[in-house]
Scaffold this motif. Structure first.
Motif, PDB file in Angstrom:
ATOM      1  N   ARG A   1      -6.687  -9.646   0.267  1.00 54.79           N
ATOM      2  CA  ARG A   1      -6.214  -8.264   0.408  1.00 54.79           C
ATOM      3  C   ARG A   1      -5.063  -7.979  -0.545  1.00 54.79           C
ATOM      4  NH1 ARG A   1      -5.308  -6.833   6.521  1.00 54.79           N
ATOM      5  NH2 ARG A   1      -4.451  -4.972   5.537  1.00 54.79           N
ATOM      6  N   ALA A   2      -4.142  -8.940  -0.657  1.00 52.66           N
ATOM      7  CA  ALA A   2      -3.004  -8.767  -1.573  1.00 52.66           C
ATOM      8  C   ALA A   2      -3.454  -8.820  -3.022  1.00 52.66           C
ATOM      9  CB  ALA A   2      -1.944  -9.828  -1.301  1.00 52.66           C
ATOM     10  N   ALA A   3      -4.391  -9.712  -3.331  1.00 49.12           N
ATOM     11  CA  ALA A   3      -4.900  -9.800  -4.701  1.00 49.12           C
ATOM     12  C   ALA A   3      -5.628  -8.516  -5.103  1.00 49.12           C
ATOM     13  CB  ALA A   3      -5.828 -11.009  -4.831  1.00 49.12           C
ATOM     14  N   ILE A   4      -6.359  -7.944  -4.187  1.00 43.76           N
ATOM     15  CA  ILE A   4      -7.033  -6.665  -4.455  1.00 43.76           C
ATOM     16  C   ILE A   4      -5.988  -5.581  -4.706  1.00 43.76           C
ATOM     17  CG2 ILE A   4      -8.422  -4.823  -3.404  1.00 43.76           C
ATOM     18  CD1 ILE A   4     -10.052  -7.137  -2.048  1.00 43.76           C
ATOM     19  N   GLY A   5      -4.921  -5.591  -3.906  1.00 42.53           N
ATOM     20  CA  GLY A   5      -3.837  -4.629  -4.101  1.00 42.53           C
ATOM     21  C   GLY A   5      -3.222  -4.781  -5.489  1.00 42.53           C
ATOM     22  N   LEU A   6      -2.960  -6.028  -5.887  1.00 42.70           N
ATOM     23  CA  LEU A   6      -2.409  -6.265  -7.225  1.00 42.70           C
ATOM     24  C   LEU A   6      -3.366  -5.790  -8.309  1.00 42.70           C
ATOM     25  CD1 LEU A   6      -0.779  -9.824  -7.168  1.00 42.70           C
ATOM     26  CD2 LEU A   6       0.338  -7.658  -7.686  1.00 42.70           C
ATOM     27  N   GLY A   7      -4.640  -6.013  -8.093  1.00 41.40           N
ATOM     28  CA  GLY A   7      -5.632  -5.603  -9.077  1.00 41.40           C
ATOM     29  C   GLY A   7      -5.710  -4.104  -9.293  1.00 41.40           C
ATOM     30  N   ARG A   8      -5.280  -3.345  -8.284  1.00 43.22           N
ATOM     31  CA  ARG A   8      -5.307  -1.877  -8.399  1.00 43.22           C
ATOM     32  C   ARG A   8      -4.113  -1.320  -9.165  1.00 43.22           C
ATOM     33  NH1 ARG A   8      -5.949  -0.654  -2.406  1.00 43.22           N
ATOM     34  NH2 ARG A   8      -3.946   0.248  -2.892  1.00 43.22           N
ATOM     35  N   LEU A   9      -3.087  -2.146  -9.371  1.00 40.43           N
ATOM     36  CA  LEU A   9      -1.857  -1.647 -10.012  1.00 40.43           C
ATOM     37  C   LEU A   9      -2.042  -1.382 -11.482  1.00 40.43           C
ATOM     38  CD1 LEU A   9       0.823  -3.889  -8.275  1.00 40.43           C
ATOM     39  CD2 LEU A   9       0.034  -1.635  -7.594  1.00 40.43           C
TER      40      LEU A   9
ATOM     41  N   GLU B   1       0.837  -1.218   0.000  1.00 36.42           N
ATOM     42  CA  GLU B   1       0.000   0.000   0.000  1.00 36.42           C
ATOM     43  C   GLU B   1       0.867   1.262   0.000  1.00 36.42           C
ATOM     44  OE1 GLU B   1      -3.381   0.295  -0.132  1.00 36.42           O
ATOM     45  OE2 GLU B   1      -3.538  -1.860  -0.388  1.00 36.42           O
ATOM     46  N   VAL B   2       1.876   1.277   0.868  1.00 32.26           N
ATOM     47  CA  VAL B   2       2.770   2.442   0.933  1.00 32.26           C
ATOM     48  C   VAL B   2       3.444   2.654  -0.419  1.00 32.26           C
ATOM     49  CG1 VAL B   2       4.888   3.386   1.949  1.00 32.26           C
ATOM     50  CG2 VAL B   2       3.168   2.313   3.421  1.00 32.26           C
ATOM     51  N   ALA B   3       3.957   1.579  -1.014  1.00 31.77           N
ATOM     52  CA  ALA B   3       4.617   1.701  -2.316  1.00 31.77           C
ATOM     53  C   ALA B   3       3.644   2.185  -3.386  1.00 31.77           C
ATOM     54  CB  ALA B   3       5.226   0.354  -2.720  1.00 31.77           C
ATOM     55  N   PHE B   4       2.430   1.664  -3.362  1.00 29.69           N
ATOM     56  CA  PHE B   4       1.412   2.078  -4.328  1.00 29.69           C
ATOM     57  C   PHE B   4       1.157   3.577  -4.220  1.00 29.69           C
ATOM     58  CE2 PHE B   4      -3.094   2.966  -5.221  1.00 29.69           C
ATOM     59  CZ  PHE B   4      -3.152   2.610  -6.563  1.00 29.69           C
ATOM     60  N   TYR B   5       0.920   4.056  -3.005  1.00 26.85           N
ATOM     61  CA  TYR B   5       0.622   5.486  -2.824  1.00 26.85           C
ATOM     62  C   TYR B   5       1.844   6.368  -3.047  1.00 26.85           C
ATOM     63  CZ  TYR B   5      -4.019   4.219  -1.312  1.00 26.85           C
ATOM     64  OH  TYR B   5      -5.297   3.727  -1.273  1.00 26.85           O
ATOM     65  N   SER B   6       3.038   5.759  -3.000  1.00 29.26           N
ATOM     66  CA  SER B   6       4.268   6.500  -3.298  1.00 29.26           C
ATOM     67  C   SER B   6       4.574   6.506  -4.788  1.00 29.26           C
ATOM     68  CB  SER B   6       5.454   5.874  -2.544  1.00 29.26           C
ATOM     69  OG  SER B   6       5.272   5.958  -1.160  1.00 29.26           O
ATOM     70  N   GLY B   7       3.765   5.784  -5.570  1.00 29.11           N
ATOM     71  CA  GLY B   7       3.980   5.707  -7.008  1.00 29.11           C
ATOM     72  C   GLY B   7       5.031   4.684  -7.402  1.00 29.11           C
ATOM     73  N   GLU B   8       5.437   3.839  -6.485  1.00 26.98           N
ATOM     74  CA  GLU B   8       6.443   2.813  -6.751  1.00 26.98           C
ATOM     75  C   GLU B   8       5.728   1.496  -7.082  1.00 26.98           C
ATOM     76  OE1 GLU B   8       9.933   2.963  -3.987  1.00 26.98           O
ATOM     77  OE2 GLU B   8       8.603   4.345  -2.910  1.00 26.98           O
ATOM     78  N   ILE B   9       5.235   1.414  -8.298  1.00 26.57           N
ATOM     79  CA  ILE B   9       4.373   0.308  -8.707  1.00 26.57           C
ATOM     80  C   ILE B   9       5.104  -1.038  -8.677  1.00 26.57           C
ATOM     81  CG2 ILE B   9       2.865  -0.563 -10.529  1.00 26.57           C
ATOM     82  CD1 ILE B   9       1.926   2.034  -8.982  1.00 26.57           C
ATOM     83  N   ALA B  10       6.339  -1.083  -9.149  1.00 28.41           N
ATOM     84  CA  ALA B  10       7.091  -2.348  -9.146  1.00 28.41           C
ATOM     85  C   ALA B  10       7.305  -2.845  -7.713  1.00 28.41           C
ATOM     86  CB  ALA B  10       8.428  -2.176  -9.863  1.00 28.41           C
ATOM     87  N   LYS B  11       7.624  -1.928  -6.812  1.00 27.55           N
ATOM     88  CA  LYS B  11       7.819  -2.300  -5.411  1.00 27.55           C
ATOM     89  C   LYS B  11       6.497  -2.764  -4.794  1.00 27.55           C
ATOM     90  CE  LYS B  11       9.848  -0.459  -1.164  1.00 27.55           C
ATOM     91  NZ  LYS B  11      10.468   0.721  -0.535  1.00 27.55           N
ATOM     92  N   ALA B  12       5.399  -2.091  -5.136  1.00 26.87           N
ATOM     93  CA  ALA B  12       4.085  -2.494  -4.640  1.00 26.87           C
ATOM     94  C   ALA B  12       3.758  -3.903  -5.113  1.00 26.87           C
ATOM     95  CB  ALA B  12       3.010  -1.502  -5.101  1.00 26.87           C
ATOM     96  N   GLU B  13       4.005  -4.167  -6.394  1.00 25.90           N
ATOM     97  CA  GLU B  13       3.723  -5.496  -6.942  1.00 25.90           C
ATOM     98  C   GLU B  13       4.528  -6.564  -6.202  1.00 25.90           C
ATOM     99  OE1 GLU B  13       3.873  -8.101 -11.075  1.00 25.90           O
ATOM    100  OE2 GLU B  13       4.465  -5.991 -11.145  1.00 25.90           O
ATOM    101  N   LEU B  14       5.808  -6.294  -5.970  1.00 30.01           N
ATOM    102  CA  LEU B  14       6.664  -7.243  -5.261  1.00 30.01           C
ATOM    103  C   LEU B  14       6.102  -7.553  -3.873  1.00 30.01           C
ATOM    104  CD1 LEU B  14       9.344  -8.860  -5.016  1.00 30.01           C
ATOM    105  CD2 LEU B  14      10.356  -6.751  -4.127  1.00 30.01           C
ATOM    106  N   GLN B  15       5.685  -6.514  -3.152  1.00 29.00           N
ATOM    107  CA  GLN B  15       5.158  -6.720  -1.793  1.00 29.00           C
ATOM    108  C   GLN B  15       3.840  -7.487  -1.811  1.00 29.00           C
ATOM    109  OE1 GLN B  15       6.673  -6.234   1.096  1.00 29.00           O
ATOM    110  NE2 GLN B  15       8.474  -5.512  -0.011  1.00 29.00           N
ATOM    111  N   PHE B  16       2.949  -7.145  -2.741  1.00 31.65           N
ATOM    112  CA  PHE B  16       1.678  -7.866  -2.820  1.00 31.65           C
ATOM    113  C   PHE B  16       1.910  -9.333  -3.191  1.00 31.65           C
ATOM    114  CE2 PHE B  16      -0.331  -3.538  -3.778  1.00 31.65           C
ATOM    115  CZ  PHE B  16      -0.826  -3.394  -2.486  1.00 31.65           C
ATOM    116  N   ARG B  17       2.870  -9.584  -4.074  1.00 34.95           N
ATOM    117  CA  ARG B  17       3.170 -10.966  -4.448  1.00 34.95           C
ATOM    118  C   ARG B  17       3.796 -11.739  -3.277  1.00 34.95           C
ATOM    119  NH1 ARG B  17       1.705 -11.974  -9.397  1.00 34.95           N
ATOM    120  NH2 ARG B  17       1.697 -10.334 -10.975  1.00 34.95           N
TER     121      ARG B  17
END
Length: 167
Positions: A159-167, A126-142
């Protein structure tokens, strides 16, 4: 009152849940049951956060944390720290949120709590997503999905799948 409030909370009736949880909090304060008071404060803080009452939510979280700290309940303390981080995230204080999530993740690793660690991966995503760090967000959700599968946690998997779906 606490158990009934949780039922309303789970059904999405947050106003009724808040009313009953406040009643439960008053009861635990009056009888001096500090541990239950802390848990009820934490539950009420989550409801207040859901209702957008962030100042009240933070006050209740800090009340719960003070009690847990005095009781030397490290697990509950770190649970509250994570919730305070969630509040930081909601309010856009990403660095503060990340610091809190790092503290929780370090604790989770130190005691081998895979469920709490999975929650931290979701939070880091979530933090990476809101920081605009999409690759890092994907890594954390995975990472969260991997651990969630290993511990058979449908909640964190979703919760992680929903996070991935938002990327």
């Amino acid at each position: 009152s606490n158990n009934l409030a949780i039922i309303y909370w789970e059904q999405g009736d947050f106003a009724q849940a808040s009313l009953l949880m406040n009643e439960a909090l008053e009861i635990t304060r009056n009888i001096g049951n500090r541990r239950n008071q802390a848990y009820v404060s934490g539950n009420l803080a989550s409801i207040e956060r859901t209702l957008g009452r962030f100042v009240s939510s933070k006050r209740l979280m800090l009340e719960a944390d003070l009690i847990f700290t005095r009781l030397k309940d490290d697990h509950a303390h770190h649970y509250v720290v994570g919730n305070l981080g969630d509040l930081d995230l909601i309010e856009g204080r990403l660095e503060d949120a990340s610091d809190k999530f790092n503290a929780v993740a370090s604790f989770a690793e130190s005691i081998g709590d895979q469920e709490l660690l999975t929650e931290c991966h979701v939070r880091f995503g979530e933090v990476a997503f809101y920081s605009g760090e999409i690759a890092k967000a994907e890594l954390q959700f995975r990472k969260a999905i991997g651990v969630a599968k290993a511990i058979d946690s449908g909640e964190y998997f979703m919760r992680a799948a929903i996070g991935l779906g938002r990327l």
